[in-house]
Design a protein around this motif. Structure first.
Motif, short mmCIF file in Angstrom:
data_model
loop_
_atom_site.label_atom_id
_atom_site.label_comp_id
_atom_site.label_asym_id
_atom_site.label_seq_id
_atom_site.Cartn_x
_atom_site.Cartn_y
_atom_site.Cartn_z
N LEU A 295 0.83 -1.20 0.00
CA LEU A 295 0.00 0.00 0.00
C LEU A 295 0.87 1.25 0.00
N THR A 296 1.95 1.22 0.77
CA THR A 296 2.87 2.36 0.79
C THR A 296 3.49 2.59 -0.58
N GLY A 297 3.91 1.50 -1.22
CA GLY A 297 4.51 1.64 -2.55
C GLY A 297 3.54 2.20 -3.57
N VAL A 298 2.29 1.73 -3.54
CA VAL A 298 1.28 2.22 -4.48
C VAL A 298 1.06 3.72 -4.29
N LEU A 299 0.87 4.13 -3.05
CA LEU A 299 0.59 5.55 -2.78
C LEU A 299 1.81 6.42 -3.02
N ALA A 300 3.01 5.87 -2.83
CA ALA A 300 4.22 6.65 -3.07
C ALA A 300 4.38 6.99 -4.55
N VAL A 301 3.73 6.22 -5.43
CA VAL A 301 3.75 6.52 -6.87
C VAL A 301 2.55 7.38 -7.26
N LEU A 302 1.36 6.99 -6.79
CA LEU A 302 0.14 7.64 -7.27
C LEU A 302 -0.06 9.04 -6.71
N LEU A 303 0.21 9.23 -5.42
CA LEU A 303 -0.02 10.57 -4.84
C LEU A 303 0.82 11.65 -5.53
N PRO A 304 2.14 11.47 -5.68
CA PRO A 304 2.93 12.52 -6.33
C PRO A 304 2.58 12.74 -7.80
N LEU A 305 2.07 11.72 -8.50
CA LEU A 305 1.71 11.89 -9.91
C LEU A 305 0.71 13.03 -10.09
N GLY A 306 -0.39 12.94 -9.37
CA GLY A 306 -1.42 13.99 -9.51
C GLY A 306 -1.01 15.29 -8.87
N VAL A 307 -0.36 15.21 -7.71
CA VAL A 307 0.01 16.44 -6.99
C VAL A 307 1.02 17.26 -7.79
N THR A 308 2.06 16.60 -8.31
CA THR A 308 3.08 17.33 -9.09
C THR A 308 2.47 17.97 -10.32
N GLY A 309 1.61 17.24 -11.01
CA GLY A 309 0.97 17.81 -12.20
C GLY A 309 0.12 19.01 -11.87
N ALA A 310 -0.63 18.95 -10.76
CA ALA A 310 -1.51 20.07 -10.40
C ALA A 310 -0.70 21.28 -9.96
N LEU A 311 0.36 21.08 -9.21
CA LEU A 311 1.16 22.21 -8.73
C LEU A 311 1.96 22.86 -9.84
N ARG A 312 2.19 22.16 -10.94
CA ARG A 312 2.86 22.75 -12.10
C ARG A 312 1.87 23.35 -13.09
N ALA A 313 0.58 23.29 -12.79
CA ALA A 313 -0.45 23.70 -13.76
C ALA A 313 -0.86 25.15 -13.60
N ARG A 314 0.05 26.01 -13.20
CA ARG A 314 -0.25 27.43 -13.02
C ARG A 314 -0.72 28.05 -14.33
N GLY A 315 -1.90 28.65 -14.27
CA GLY A 315 -2.42 29.32 -15.45
C GLY A 315 -3.05 28.38 -16.45
N ARG A 316 -3.10 27.09 -16.12
CA ARG A 316 -3.70 26.12 -17.04
C ARG A 316 -4.92 25.52 -16.39
N SER A 317 -5.64 24.76 -17.14
CA SER A 317 -6.88 24.17 -16.63
C SER A 317 -6.64 23.02 -15.70
N GLY A 318 -5.46 22.46 -15.70
CA GLY A 318 -5.18 21.28 -14.88
C GLY A 318 -5.59 20.00 -15.56
N ALA A 319 -5.91 20.07 -16.85
CA ALA A 319 -6.34 18.85 -17.56
C ALA A 319 -5.26 17.79 -17.57
N ALA A 320 -4.01 18.22 -17.68
CA ALA A 320 -2.92 17.25 -17.69
C ALA A 320 -2.84 16.50 -16.37
N ALA A 321 -3.04 17.24 -15.28
CA ALA A 321 -3.01 16.59 -13.97
C ALA A 321 -4.15 15.59 -13.84
N LEU A 322 -5.33 15.98 -14.35
CA LEU A 322 -6.46 15.07 -14.27
C LEU A 322 -6.21 13.82 -15.10
N ARG A 323 -5.59 14.01 -16.30
CA ARG A 323 -5.30 12.85 -17.13
C ARG A 323 -4.29 11.92 -16.44
N ALA A 324 -3.31 12.50 -15.77
CA ALA A 324 -2.32 11.69 -15.04
C ALA A 324 -2.99 10.93 -13.92
#
Length: 535
Positions: A126-155
């Motif tokens: 469970l730790t391994g799964v979350l260590a991959v999945l949590l940063p995937l969406g979080v990193t995409g959203a925090l880099r989505a300044r001025g964008r819709s965040g669609a890339a983060a949602l797709r990730a």
């Protein structure tokens, strides 16, 4: 000059670029944060879940802790790193929503797959799964300044198949172990008896603890101590004068059930198979004994001409007394296998301390190349928190697997609790899956041919059963107890009775010397009434 001033005024003054310039470092920090916070939250959630006997009251704050803390920690740490890099975090709100949604999704999947935070393998996966999945969406959203965040949602959506694949890996989630909020590894947690228990308490104690005088004659029911466990908690404990919770008690033939557990451990380790000949591991006095398999010893079906007589029978013809205290004590394997082969192995049933002691020798020899000395304590007793166990050996160093095991009543109860939980402890499987079910099925040879058999002697693999045996015994041995009950039993009234359908374990240590004075059925019926249970 004026033109130069105008150019300077049009120059942006902010120190932040329009969006973060990189993703590797924030993502790496997010992974590291998850690797720390997820197991910490799981551990804290498990601990929090043990603080209340009310399952809902304990589970709600535990789930909130596990579900909220890790995702918020990942968002917070990644945002902090992005600021330290001189950039402005993007869509923080989206990052929080994605992180919480991912956490809920993964936890729901884990629960659906029967994963347990108490199983280290499940917690690690469970730790391994979350260590991959949590940063995937979080990193995409925090880099989505001025964008819709669609890339983060797709990730985030793309991570769903990965989540299902990882959680579905063999051996990761469901090890078939029962769930418990409490385990008595350190000691037993206590709980009160049901309201209005006083009449049942008087009836139980009058039955179990009233001794006949003079005590020197050892007549009647002579109980030394009783423990009753209900739903994993100690609800009743009492000792006769001279006995305490810290004093070891000889279990006599209850040791046979412990030998069953050692055999299961050896099978789980791949050290031996039930179809193996005993001569693969020990040297038999008679070559005919090499036809005996490990399974036959578990079933009391060696076919050896053994005499299981005690102090009330002829002493000179007793095989078990000679083994324990006479000529056989120096080398029990040689003594046991010197007996004549009366029946072909597996064709007849006879209760035999010789079979179980020979089984202990075979298991010990099979494990010796794989495990250093003392493996029995390291693999069985220590995981259970059994610290009082003392087990005698013969002159060759073989455990007397049939008889001479001493432990405190609370530690005997832990052995019973291991069987009650299908051979699992704190979410870890110690005995092979299905081992307890096989051990509590009626012995096949008992259905075929029985020697020196008394009504009520219904046996599985080194355990006494409360089963009907069509064509042999139509009624239950203990009529007032559920049919799924089974017991570890020993000479002079020792017993650890396990009743899975009621989630009850009843321990009785005793010194019953008068034949027929004590009846286990009557004792158990009063014990169940005390905890408000009935068959």
């Amino acid at each position: 000059m004026r033109r130069e001033t105008a150019i300077r005024r049009r120059t942006p003054m902010t120190t932040f670029p329009s969006r973060p310039t990189g993703w590797a470092l924030p993502f790496g920090v997010g992974v590291a944060t998850a690797l720390v916070m997820v197991p910490l939250a799981l551990w804290a959630g498990v601990r929090l879940g043990t603080l209340s006997s009310n399952t809902v009251r304990a589970a709600v704050p535990a789930l909130l802790l596990v579900g909220v803390v890790p995702p918020l920690a990942v968002v917070g740490m990644e945002a902090w790193v992005i600021r330290r890099l001189g950039a402005a975090p993007g869509r923080t709100g989206l990052a929080v929503a994605l992180a919480l949604g991912t956490q809920v999704l993964v936890l729901a999947g884990a629960i659906g797959l029967h994963a347990s935070a108490r199983r280290p393998g499940d917690a690690a996966l469970l730790t391994g799964v979350l260590a991959v999945l949590l940063p995937l969406g979080v990193t995409g959203a925090l880099r989505a300044r001025g964008r819709s965040g669609a890339a983060a949602l797709r990730a985030s959506r793309a991570s769903l198949p990965l989540c299902l694949v990882l959680l579905g890996l063999p051996g990761g989630a469901d090890a078939g172990c029962p769930e418990r909020s409490l385990w008595p590894t350190q000691d037993w947690a206590s709980a009160p008896l049901p309201a209005g228990h006083e009449p049942a308490l008087r009836a139980f104690e009058d039955h179990a603890f009233t001794r006949k005088e003079p005590a020197s004659e050892r007549k009647g029911i002579r109980t030394d101590g009783v423990l009753i466990l209900h739903r994993g908690r100690l609800v009743y404990e009492r000792y006769a004068p001279g006995w305490t919770a810290q004093k070891r008690h000889l279990g006599w033939s209850m040791a046979k059930s412990a030998t069953n557990a050692l055999t299961g451990l050896a099978v789980a380790q791949g050290a031996l198979a039930l179809e193996d000949s005993i001569c693969k591991y020990v040297k038999a006095t008679r070559e005919s004994a090499c036809a005996i398999q490990v399974r036959h010893l578990l079933e009391f079906a060696s076919g050896l001409d053994w005499q299981e007589g005690y102090e009330n029978g002829p002493l000179q013809t007793s095989s078990v007394l000679a083994m324990l205290y006479g000529e056989g004590h120096g080398d029990m394997v040689a003594f046991i296998t010197s007996h004549v082969q009366r029946d072909a192995p597996g064709t007849s049933w006879e209760y035999s301390s010789g079979d179980t002691t020979l089984l202990a020798a075979v298991v010990g020899a099979a494990m010796r190349p794989r495990q250093p000395e003392g493996w029995e304590w390291r693999l069985l007793f220590e995981p259970l928190g059994v610290r009082s166990a003392v087990w005698e050996r013969d002159g060759k160093g073989v455990l007397v697997g049939s008889s001479l095991l001493y432990a405190t009543p609370r530690d005997w109860a832990k052995l019973g609790f291991l069987f009650l939980n299908d051979g699992c402890w704190e979410g870890q499987r110690l005995l092979p899956e299905g081992w307890v079910a096989q051990s509590t099925a009626v012995s096949g040879p008992l259905r075929q041919k029985r020697l020196y058999w008394d009504p009520g002697d219904v046996q599985g693999w080194q355990l006494w059963l409360n089963r009907r045996v069509p064509g042999v015994q139509e009624g239950k041995p203990w009529p007032h107890v559920p049919e799924d009950a089974y017991a570890m039993r020993g000479h002079w009234g020792q017993s650890v009775t396990i009743i899975p359908s009621l989630d009850v374990v009843v321990v009785r240590m005793a010194d019953d010397r008068e034949p027929g004075a004590f009846e286990l059925d009557a004792f158990l019926a009063r014990a169940l009434a005390l905890v408000g249970q009935s068959p």
